[in-house]
Design an enzyme around this catalytic site. Structure first.
Site, mmCIF file in Angstrom:
data_model
loop_
_atom_site.group_PDB
_atom_site.id
_atom_site.type_symbol
_atom_site.label_atom_id
_atom_site.label_comp_id
_atom_site.label_asym_id
_atom_site.label_seq_id
_atom_site.Cartn_x
_atom_site.Cartn_y
_atom_site.Cartn_z
ATOM 1 N N ARG A 163 -14.616 -1.642 11.528
ATOM 2 C CA ARG A 163 -13.428 -2.205 10.869
ATOM 3 C C ARG A 163 -13.695 -3.629 10.388
ATOM 4 O O ARG A 163 -13.172 -4.071 9.385
ATOM 5 C CB ARG A 163 -12.227 -2.151 11.804
ATOM 6 C CG ARG A 163 -11.807 -0.726 12.176
ATOM 7 C CD ARG A 163 -10.566 -0.718 13.008
ATOM 8 N NE ARG A 163 -10.226 0.599 13.527
ATOM 9 C CZ ARG A 163 -10.595 1.061 14.716
ATOM 10 N NH1 ARG A 163 -11.324 0.318 15.527
ATOM 11 N NH2 ARG A 163 -10.232 2.268 15.107
ATOM 12 N N HIS A 166 -8.037 -4.380 17.836
ATOM 13 C CA HIS A 166 -7.999 -2.988 17.385
ATOM 14 C C HIS A 166 -9.396 -2.650 16.862
ATOM 15 O O HIS A 166 -9.671 -2.693 15.661
ATOM 16 C CB HIS A 166 -6.936 -2.816 16.291
ATOM 17 C CG HIS A 166 -6.955 -1.438 15.674
ATOM 18 N ND1 HIS A 166 -6.718 -0.290 16.402
ATOM 19 C CD2 HIS A 166 -7.215 -1.022 14.404
ATOM 20 C CE1 HIS A 166 -6.817 0.751 15.596
ATOM 21 N NE2 HIS A 166 -7.124 0.336 14.388
ATOM 22 N N ASP A 175 -3.599 2.730 19.404
ATOM 23 C CA ASP A 175 -4.512 2.755 20.554
ATOM 24 C C ASP A 175 -3.731 3.061 21.835
ATOM 25 O O ASP A 175 -4.182 3.816 22.691
ATOM 26 C CB ASP A 175 -5.225 1.404 20.667
ATOM 27 C CG ASP A 175 -5.794 0.997 19.323
ATOM 28 O OD1 ASP A 175 -6.609 1.752 18.794
ATOM 29 O OD2 ASP A 175 -5.374 -0.046 18.774
ATOM 30 N N GLY A 186 1.199 5.095 3.626
ATOM 31 C CA GLY A 186 2.496 4.919 2.955
ATOM 32 C C GLY A 186 3.237 6.240 2.825
ATOM 33 O O GLY A 186 4.444 6.325 3.100
ATOM 34 N N ASN A 189 -10.833 -7.444 2.573
ATOM 35 C CA ASN A 189 -9.388 -7.460 2.798
ATOM 36 C C ASN A 189 -8.791 -8.832 3.085
ATOM 37 O O ASN A 189 -7.573 -9.009 2.975
ATOM 38 C CB ASN A 189 -9.027 -6.482 3.919
ATOM 39 C CG ASN A 189 -9.185 -5.026 3.479
ATOM 40 O OD1 ASN A 189 -9.172 -4.750 2.286
ATOM 41 N ND2 ASN A 189 -9.351 -4.117 4.413
ATOM 42 N N ARG A 226 -11.879 1.908 6.016
ATOM 43 C CA ARG A 226 -13.320 2.081 6.184
ATOM 44 C C ARG A 226 -13.705 3.537 5.966
ATOM 45 O O ARG A 226 -12.893 4.448 6.103
ATOM 46 C CB ARG A 226 -13.778 1.603 7.557
ATOM 47 C CG ARG A 226 -13.271 2.413 8.730
ATOM 48 C CD ARG A 226 -13.933 1.959 10.011
ATOM 49 N NE ARG A 226 -13.209 2.465 11.173
ATOM 50 C CZ ARG A 226 -13.752 2.659 12.360
ATOM 51 N NH1 ARG A 226 -15.032 2.367 12.557
ATOM 52 N NH2 ARG A 226 -13.037 3.108 13.369
ATOM 53 N N GLN A 267 -2.262 6.689 1.685
ATOM 54 C CA GLN A 267 -2.005 7.830 2.590
ATOM 55 C C GLN A 267 -1.105 7.455 3.766
ATOM 56 O O GLN A 267 -0.261 8.254 4.157
ATOM 57 C CB GLN A 267 -3.263 8.569 3.010
ATOM 58 C CG GLN A 267 -4.477 7.795 3.386
ATOM 59 C CD GLN A 267 -5.303 8.579 4.416
ATOM 60 O OE1 GLN A 267 -5.067 9.739 4.655
ATOM 61 N NE2 GLN A 267 -6.260 7.901 5.038
ATOM 62 N N GLY A 304 0.837 -1.204 0.000
ATOM 63 C CA GLY A 304 0.000 0.000 0.000
ATOM 64 C C GLY A 304 0.865 1.243 0.000
ATOM 65 O O GLY A 304 0.518 2.279 0.556
ATOM 66 N N ALA A 305 2.015 1.126 -0.677
ATOM 67 C CA ALA A 305 3.062 2.158 -0.567
ATOM 68 C C ALA A 305 2.641 3.503 -1.152
ATOM 69 O O ALA A 305 3.222 4.528 -0.809
ATOM 70 C CB ALA A 305 4.344 1.660 -1.223
HETATM 71 P P1 NAD Z 1 -5.342 4.172 1.312
HETATM 72 O O1 NAD Z 1 -6.565 3.771 0.593
HETATM 73 O O2 NAD Z 1 -4.909 5.599 1.285
HETATM 74 O O3 NAD Z 1 -4.098 3.333 0.807
HETATM 75 C C1 NAD Z 1 -4.140 1.963 0.698
HETATM 76 C C2 NAD Z 1 -3.239 1.585 -0.459
HETATM 77 O O4 NAD Z 1 -3.155 0.178 -0.483
HETATM 78 C C3 NAD Z 1 -3.783 2.030 -1.813
HETATM 79 O O5 NAD Z 1 -2.791 2.759 -2.493
HETATM 80 C C4 NAD Z 1 -4.114 0.712 -2.518
HETATM 81 O O6 NAD Z 1 -3.892 0.758 -3.910
HETATM 82 C C5 NAD Z 1 -3.146 -0.230 -1.823
HETATM 83 N N1 NAD Z 1 -3.550 -1.639 -1.870
HETATM 84 C C6 NAD Z 1 -4.788 -2.168 -1.822
HETATM 85 N N2 NAD Z 1 -4.733 -3.504 -1.950
HETATM 86 C C7 NAD Z 1 -3.428 -3.828 -2.030
HETATM 87 C C8 NAD Z 1 -2.733 -5.032 -2.189
HETATM 88 N N3 NAD Z 1 -3.384 -6.199 -2.284
HETATM 89 N N4 NAD Z 1 -1.389 -5.010 -2.256
HETATM 90 C C9 NAD Z 1 -0.723 -3.854 -2.198
HETATM 91 N N5 NAD Z 1 -1.329 -2.656 -2.069
HETATM 92 C C10 NAD Z 1 -2.656 -2.649 -1.982
HETATM 93 O O7 NAD Z 1 -5.510 3.637 2.822
HETATM 94 P P2 NAD Z 1 -4.680 4.054 4.109
HETATM 95 O O8 NAD Z 1 -5.351 5.213 4.740
HETATM 96 O O9 NAD Z 1 -3.247 4.121 3.768
HETATM 97 O O10 NAD Z 1 -5.015 2.807 5.066
HETATM 98 C C11 NAD Z 1 -4.527 1.521 4.795
HETATM 99 C C12 NAD Z 1 -5.104 0.508 5.778
HETATM 100 O O11 NAD Z 1 -4.655 0.798 7.102
HETATM 101 C C13 NAD Z 1 -6.636 0.511 5.880
HETATM 102 O O12 NAD Z 1 -7.088 -0.820 5.982
HETATM 103 C C14 NAD Z 1 -6.900 1.263 7.168
HETATM 104 O O13 NAD Z 1 -8.159 0.919 7.727
HETATM 105 C C15 NAD Z 1 -5.767 0.749 8.010
HETATM 106 N N6 NAD Z 1 -5.439 1.508 9.224
HETATM 107 C C16 NAD Z 1 -5.087 0.781 10.330
HETATM 108 C C17 NAD Z 1 -4.732 1.424 11.497
HETATM 109 C C18 NAD Z 1 -4.360 0.658 12.744
HETATM 110 O O14 NAD Z 1 -4.196 1.283 13.801
HETATM 111 N N7 NAD Z 1 -4.195 -0.646 12.715
HETATM 112 C C19 NAD Z 1 -4.732 2.829 11.532
HETATM 113 C C20 NAD Z 1 -5.085 3.538 10.382
HETATM 114 C C21 NAD Z 1 -5.438 2.851 9.226
HETATM 115 C C1 LMR Z 2 -7.789 4.018 13.268
HETATM 116 O O1 LMR Z 2 -7.920 3.490 14.373
HETATM 117 O O2 LMR Z 2 -7.658 5.247 13.119
HETATM 118 C C2 LMR Z 2 -7.753 3.136 12.039
HETATM 119 O O3 LMR Z 2 -7.926 1.805 12.393
HETATM 120 C C3 LMR Z 2 -8.696 3.561 10.992
HETATM 121 C C4 LMR Z 2 -10.125 3.230 11.348
HETATM 122 O O4 LMR Z 2 -10.834 2.658 10.516
HETATM 123 O O5 LMR Z 2 -10.517 3.549 12.463
#
Ligand code: NAD
Ligand code: LMR
Length: 328
Positions: free
Chosen positions: A101, A190, A162, A18, A108, A95, A16, A12-13
């Site tokens: 989530r 999470h 968190d 990334g 996913n 989401r 956002q 997902g490089a």
């Molecule tokens: P985003 O949509 O800006 O970026 C995701 C990127 O992943 C996109 O560029 C997309 O093309 C790419 N992608 C999708 N499928 C892929 C695959 N199979 N292989 C490689 N790349 C792929 O999203 P983001 O805001 O960067 O968020 C990414 C993920 O992180 C989301 O699932 C979001 O819910 C999660 N997130 C988790 C936490 C946490 O605390 N665990 C916090 C924030 C966001």
């Molecule tokens: C967060 O906790 O900010 C991320 O997991 C994004 C989300 O869907 O809440």
């Protein structure tokens, strides 16, 4: 430069997170200011995503980071994960407003099955994996189960955001600096069922629970604020958290690789039965890290309210696991 470069894969490089993450890895904030890195960047094959990835790589080049020893763009996990020492699995659908989530599970889950298999086939035998893409705990579980030849303990999920959110709320409530708070714990998933627990926390040796002395605030303000912070950010920004998520990913990997000097941090890690959590459930636990390994803090007393909260978050994780059984 004396140290041999390590390989860091980021999926997902071009997303956002990334964009908030790669520059910090390349500058040495994650693995140390003396550790050269080779970035192995994965994006979907889609022309627009690959083009955006090239743009990010142009900017990385333009930073002239002394520690950036190489950089590759990939559209296939089988090449992106080749020999990788660290894998940050960020790429997944985020989401939007009104979603939980776990609503992302079916969208996913397949990504993490394929990526777990690819890690199993081509990554370093000691690759350390952090899953950020949601639902992070269950995606980490899927990846771990899809990689039977790699150590289970090396599959982790991100609960550090968190943990950091909980620290900030406690700092605001007590009027003390964030850095003075020790022994915070976040248990479980999470998701809003997580249990942020300051019963053991101290500030300059004093009990935070005694300083606050307000159980109503704990249950009705602190827990919902930390648990629903992701949704509050989506509501405010129209997009899910990105810079704070990238920051938490850096914290998680840095502490795992370089150690915590005895300090507690929270990581989502596969249970071995600690605190009655069934084996393999990826559960948020307080841990300490040393010599590139984490260790769950054991033997903490669990009172009745805490046990109820642990049961709730475990039940949700088990339901999520049931939902992906057919894929494993
Ligand atoms: P985003 O949509 O800006 O970026 C995701 C990127 O992943 C996109 O560029 C997309 O093309 C790419 N992608 C999708 N499928 C892929 C695959 N199979 N292989 C490689 N790349 C792929 O999203 P983001 O805001 O960067 O968020 C990414 C993920 O992180 C989301 O699932 C979001 O819910 C999660 N997130 C988790 C936490 C946490 O605390 N665990 C916090 C924030 C966001
Ligand atoms: C967060 O906790 O900010 C991320 O997991 C994004 C989300 O869907 O809440």
């Amino acid at each position: 430069m004396s140290k041999k470069p390590v390989r860091v894969a980021v999926t997902g490089a071009a997303g956002q997170i990334g964009y908030a993450l790669l520059f910090r890895i390349a500058s040495g904030e994650m693995l140390g200011k003396d550790q050269p890195v080779i970035l192995q960047l994965l994006e979907i094959p889609d022309e627009k995503a690959q083009k955006a990835l090239k743009g990010v790589m142009m900017e990385l080049e333009d930073c002239a980071f002394p520690l950036l020893a190489g950089m590759e763009a990939h559209s296939d996990p089988m090449t992106a994960f080749k020999d990788t020492d660290y894998a940050l699995l960020v790429g997944a659908r985020p989401r939007g407003p009104g979603m939980e989530r776990k609503d992302l599970l079916s969208a996913n889950a397949q990504i993490f099955t394929a990526q777990g298999k690819a890690l199993n086939a081509v990554a370093s035998r000691n690759v350390r994996v952090l899953v950020v893409g949601n639902p992070a705990n269950t995606n980490a579980y899927i990846a771990m189960k899809s990689a039977p030849d790699l150590p289970r303990k090396n599959f982790t999920a991100m609960l550090r955001l968190d943990h950091n959110r909980a620290l900030s709320q406690i700092a605001a409530k007590t009027g003390k600096p964030v850095a003075s708070i020790e022994k915070m714990a976040v248990w479980g998933n999470h998701s809003p069922t997580m249990y942020a627990d300051y019963r053991f926390a101290t500030i300059e040796g004093q009990s935070v629970k005694e300083m606050i002395n307000d159980e109503e605030w704990n249950r009705n303000v602190f827990l919902p604020t930390v648990g629903k912070r992701g949704a509050a950010i989506i509501e405010a920004r129209g997009l899910s958290s990105a810079a704070s998520a990238a920051n938490a990913a850096i914290d998680h990997m840095r502490d795992w690789a370089l150690g915590t000097n005895g300090k507690w941090v929270t990581m989502g890690v596969p249970s071995n039965g600690e605190y009655g959590i069934p084996k393999d459930v990826i559960f948020g636990y307080p841990v300490t890290c040393e010599g590139g390994e984490y260790k769950i803090v054991e033997g903490l007393p669990i009172d009745e309210f805490s046990q109820e909260r642990l049961n709730i978050t475990l039940k949700e994780l088990q339901e999520e696991q049931d939902g992906v059984k057919h894929l494993l």
